[in-house]
Design a protein around this motif. Structure first.
Motif, PDB file in Angstrom:
ATOM      1  N   LEU A 162      66.646  52.774  65.293  1.00 20.65           N
ATOM      2  CA  LEU A 162      67.229  51.705  66.107  1.00 20.65           C
ATOM      3  C   LEU A 162      68.195  52.230  67.162  1.00 20.65           C
ATOM      4  O   LEU A 162      68.839  51.444  67.849  1.00 20.65           O
ATOM      5  CB  LEU A 162      67.993  50.723  65.205  1.00 20.65           C
ATOM      6  N   HIS A 191      70.795  44.227  66.963  1.00 20.98           N
ATOM      7  CA  HIS A 191      69.705  44.591  66.073  1.00 20.98           C
ATOM      8  C   HIS A 191      70.199  45.430  64.896  1.00 20.98           C
ATOM      9  O   HIS A 191      69.719  45.266  63.776  1.00 20.98           O
ATOM     10  CB  HIS A 191      68.633  45.366  66.844  1.00 20.98           C
ATOM     11  N   GLY A 215      69.867  42.606  56.541  1.00 18.47           N
ATOM     12  CA  GLY A 215      68.648  42.761  55.747  1.00 18.47           C
ATOM     13  C   GLY A 215      68.870  43.680  54.558  1.00 18.47           C
ATOM     14  O   GLY A 215      68.462  43.381  53.437  1.00 18.47           O
ATOM     15  N   LEU A 228      67.833  33.686  60.864  1.00 19.51           N
ATOM     16  CA  LEU A 228      67.625  34.961  61.563  1.00 19.51           C
ATOM     17  C   LEU A 228      66.186  35.422  61.407  1.00 19.51           C
ATOM     18  O   LEU A 228      65.558  35.890  62.363  1.00 19.51           O
ATOM     19  CB  LEU A 228      68.523  36.040  60.949  1.00 19.51           C
ATOM     20  N   LEU A 257      63.520  36.130  64.326  1.00 17.49           N
ATOM     21  CA  LEU A 257      62.972  37.466  64.559  1.00 17.49           C
ATOM     22  C   LEU A 257      61.460  37.447  64.477  1.00 17.49           C
ATOM     23  O   LEU A 257      60.775  38.100  65.258  1.00 17.49           O
ATOM     24  CB  LEU A 257      63.530  38.445  63.532  1.00 17.49           C
ATOM     25  N   LEU A 289      63.071  36.171  69.507  1.00 20.71           N
ATOM     26  CA  LEU A 289      64.416  35.792  69.954  1.00 20.71           C
ATOM     27  C   LEU A 289      64.410  35.348  71.410  1.00 20.71           C
ATOM     28  O   LEU A 289      63.751  35.965  72.246  1.00 20.71           O
ATOM     29  CB  LEU A 289      65.335  37.007  69.858  1.00 20.71           C
ATOM     30  N   ILE A 345      62.927  42.015  57.252  1.00 22.08           N
ATOM     31  CA  ILE A 345      63.788  41.804  58.421  1.00 22.08           C
ATOM     32  C   ILE A 345      64.144  43.149  59.060  1.00 22.08           C
ATOM     33  O   ILE A 345      64.191  43.275  60.291  1.00 22.08           O
ATOM     34  CB  ILE A 345      65.031  40.964  58.042  1.00 22.08           C
ATOM     35  N   VAL A 402      63.187  44.240  63.021  1.00 31.17           N
ATOM     36  CA  VAL A 402      64.063  44.664  64.122  1.00 31.17           C
ATOM     37  C   VAL A 402      63.688  46.051  64.627  1.00 31.17           C
ATOM     38  O   VAL A 402      63.896  46.360  65.784  1.00 31.17           O
ATOM     39  CB  VAL A 402      65.585  44.633  63.804  1.00 31.17           C
ATOM     40  N   PRO A 405      60.885  43.863  67.551  1.00 35.14           N
ATOM     41  CA  PRO A 405      62.070  43.071  67.898  1.00 35.14           C
ATOM     42  C   PRO A 405      61.741  41.888  68.814  1.00 35.14           C
ATOM     43  O   PRO A 405      62.560  41.007  68.972  1.00 35.14           O
ATOM     44  CB  PRO A 405      62.974  44.081  68.606  1.00 35.14           C
TER      45      PRO A 405
END
Lengths: 288, 341
Positions: A87, A94, A101, B250, B254, B258, B293, B297, B301
């Motif tokens: 990421l 994010h 999560g 959320l 997702l 978004l 989740i 992401v 995303p």
């Protein structure tokens, strides 16, 4: 006066726990730039792991805490590699969603393995010490002493060892640190490992005086966020000062006003700091 | 001819027709219609969160609590106070608007990480109040016997299809609001704030006012959804206000996408059926959903809508509505910066 000394000792012990947990959180924020919202859940996992190593595996208390710290440090490296490294170029939103999560996963996992009820861990060190007429349990003295020793070791690590200096360098100036040849991936992994080892030690220390439950990380998570916001995100002295002041405020408010006031004290401090000076007392890191 | 048809519009039309026909399709399966109605309510809440997170780029973790405040307002007024649903519903909307406005005054002094932490604390505080203030909220025993909307003339809301269409009106309004925002100056200001607050400020966007409006509106929509949920479900407990709710919203966002118009709806419908399938695994649920989740992401995303968008020919694309995480909006990082961490 006796009550005051008694509660001061309790406040210092709680402050030691908060400091260890908050420093790990602030290190990750300083290096990676996002708050690890799963920190409370990792604390909870640390407590359950200590319980497992002590009760089920039959290890001595100190070894059990260290084993939990090693497992969580390893988990930190895994999380950094699998979740946060991929990421690294995404918006910080994010990262935060990913930590939420991870939090849900850990809480559900612990519920699945150990159930949703409370667990009690026997204190391996019984007895009390009389300090100026007040009775202070040995466990609390161990917490205070251990916290101080770990904080000193951590200071030595950050100031003297190459890995620690690399962490400080990245906190101060990412680009500059990368330019002089510091490997940022390595630093991220080490930071996560140290952060999670610290929270595991905090959890292992507190486990004998508190009940264990899958939700035990929720309020701690918020408390440590309040602490690092009070001290300034990314600031180590801020985390230490913030940790002890919030712990003492919490203990004193619940002793002299009411238990609910102790709980509310954290929220009041958090909201007041955010409303008045959002960068905290020692805040130097710009808001992201 | 088919070549000239805008595929995006076609997609929206198909979803709209499918939503309108749901009671006909499920006329023999009342249970499934109820699942869809519940999903539609969650979708409304997700549209609320979408305004502050998807459009403005601020991660609010208090929206589950706003949903809960809406639900408890309707629940407590229609049971303990014996109010009719309609006035309780209006009060719920007003209450969450005021709550959103007041908490926005403090929360929006902060940005980014501070905002997320503050809203998480706010959500937890509201949850604690619900659990502790037993004389008002009945704490863990919750509120049961929440009223359905009273008949309006011949319209009977106990009829599942009627309740469904009632919810659908709000859902359409929420989707339309998002659409209108994305195509108005107010909405473009929000997207500018998401890209860069400093930049938005420098081109003359009133950042403070825009964010305050976005936060208040998103709280209102979440509270409205909560009010509908309390009435449909008939029972609410503290869980209705916990952070689990925020997490589910959320997840919907997702999965759907978004900052998009159809994302919250598609995400909510998909997850609703996923939840139905996972219902036997009540505790396992979050063991599965947590990693989902995280994977989303990292690898997706932009959600379903992002991928559907890639199928749309370039000439139909709008420029202002790209999502966060979209390669087009992420500034190209300098080599040293991308190396760091």
């Amino acid at each position: 006066m006796t009550l005051f000394i008694q509660q001061l000792a309790n406040g210092l012990a709680l402050g030691g726990i908060y400091c260890l947990a908050a420093i790990g959180l602030t290190l990750v924020f300083g290096v990676l730039g996002f708050p690890n919202l799963a920190h409370g859940a990792l604390y909870m996992l640390g407590a359950y792991l200590t319980y497992f190593f002590l009760t089920d595996a039959g290890m001595p208390y100190v070894v059990a805490i260290l084993a939990a710290a090693v497992v969580l440090a390893f988990l930190g490296v895994v999380l950094e590699r699998l979740v946060f490294h991929p990421l690294r170029n995404s918006p910080h939103t994010h990262h935060m969603i990913a930590t939420v999560g991870v939090m849900f996963f850990l809480v559900a996992l612990v519920q699945e393995i150990w159930g949703t009820g409370f667990l009690r861990m026997q204190s391996p060190v019984g007895g009390q010490l009389s300090v100026l007429g007040a009775q202070v349990s040995w466990q609390r003295i161990i917490i205070i002493v251990t916290a101080v020793v770990v904080l000193l070791l951590l200071t030595w690590f950050l100031k003297r060892s190459p890995h620690g200096q690399a962490i400080e360098a990245i906190e101060q100036d990412r680009t500059g640190a990368a330019l002089v040849g510091i490997n940022p991936s390595m630093v991220s992994m080490v930071t996560f490992a140290v952060s999670l080892a610290l929270v595991a030690i905090a959890a292992g220390l507190v486990a004998p005086i508190n009940l264990l439950s899958p939700g035990m990380g929720d309020s701690l998570g918020l408390t440590v966020f309040a602490i690092i916001i009070l001290g300034g995100l990314g600031s180590l002295p801020g985390a230490i000062v913030g940790g002890f002041s919030i712990a003492i405020a919490e203990v004193m408010a619940s002793t002299y006003i009411s238990v609910a006031a102790g709980e509310a004290a954290i929220f009041v401090i958090l909201i007041a700091v955010l409303a008045i000076k959002p960068t905290g007392i020692f805040g130097t890191v710009a808001q992201r | 001819m088919i070549d000239r048809l805008n595929p995006r519009l076609l997609g929206v039309a198909l979803v709209a027709i499918a939503m309108l026909l749901a009671p006909v399709v499920f006329s023999e399966q009342q249970y499934l219609l109820r699942v869809v109605t519940t999903a539609a309510i969650y979708a409304i809440a997700a549209y609320g969160l979408n305004i502050i997170l998807g459009l403005t780029g601020q991660l609010s973790l208090a929206h589950g609590a706003f949903f809960g405040v809406g639900a408890y307002t309707v629940g407590l007024l229609t049971t303990d106070r014996d109010w009719p649903f309609w006035s309780a519903f209006l009060v719920a909307i007003a209450a969450t608007t005021v709550l959103g406005y007041v908490s926005g005054l403090i929360a929006l002094r902060t940005q980014g990480a501070y905002f997320a932490i503050f809203t998480m604390a706010l959500g937890f505080l509201i949850f604690i109040v619900i659990v502790r203030w037993e004389s008002l909220t009945h704490a863990h025993s919750g509120v049961s016997g929440v009223k359905f909307p009273e008949n309006i003339g011949p319209i009977d809301f106990t009829e599942p299809a009627v309740m469904y269409y009632f919810v659908l009106i709000f859902l359409a309004a929420a989707a339309y609001t998002t659409h209108a925002l994305l195509n108005s100056n107010a909405g473009r200001s929000l997207v500018a704030i998401r890209t860069s607050e400093d930049l938005a400020k420098s081109i003359g966007v009133n950042v403070a006012v825009s964010k305050q409006l976005a936060f208040t509106a998103s709280a209102t929509i979440a509270g409205l959804a909560g009010g509908l949920f309390a009435s449909l479900n008939g029972f609410i407990g503290p869980d209705s206000a916990g952070i689990d709710r925020t997490f589910e919203m959320l997840l919907f966002l997702l999965i759907g996408g978004l900052g998009t118009v159809m994302g919250p709806l598609l995400g909510s419908l998909l997850v609703a059926f996923l939840f139905e399938m996972l219902q036997d695994l009540e505790t396992y649920r979050f063991i599965v959903l947590g990693p989902i989740i995280v994977l989303l992401v990292i690898f997706a995303p932009r959600g379903m809508i992002g991928y559907l968008n890639d199928l749309v020919p370039a000439r139909f694309k709008r420029r202002a509505t790209t999502m966060p995480g979209d390669p087009a909006t992420v500034p190209v990082a300098s080599p040293t910066k991308s190396e760091v961490h």
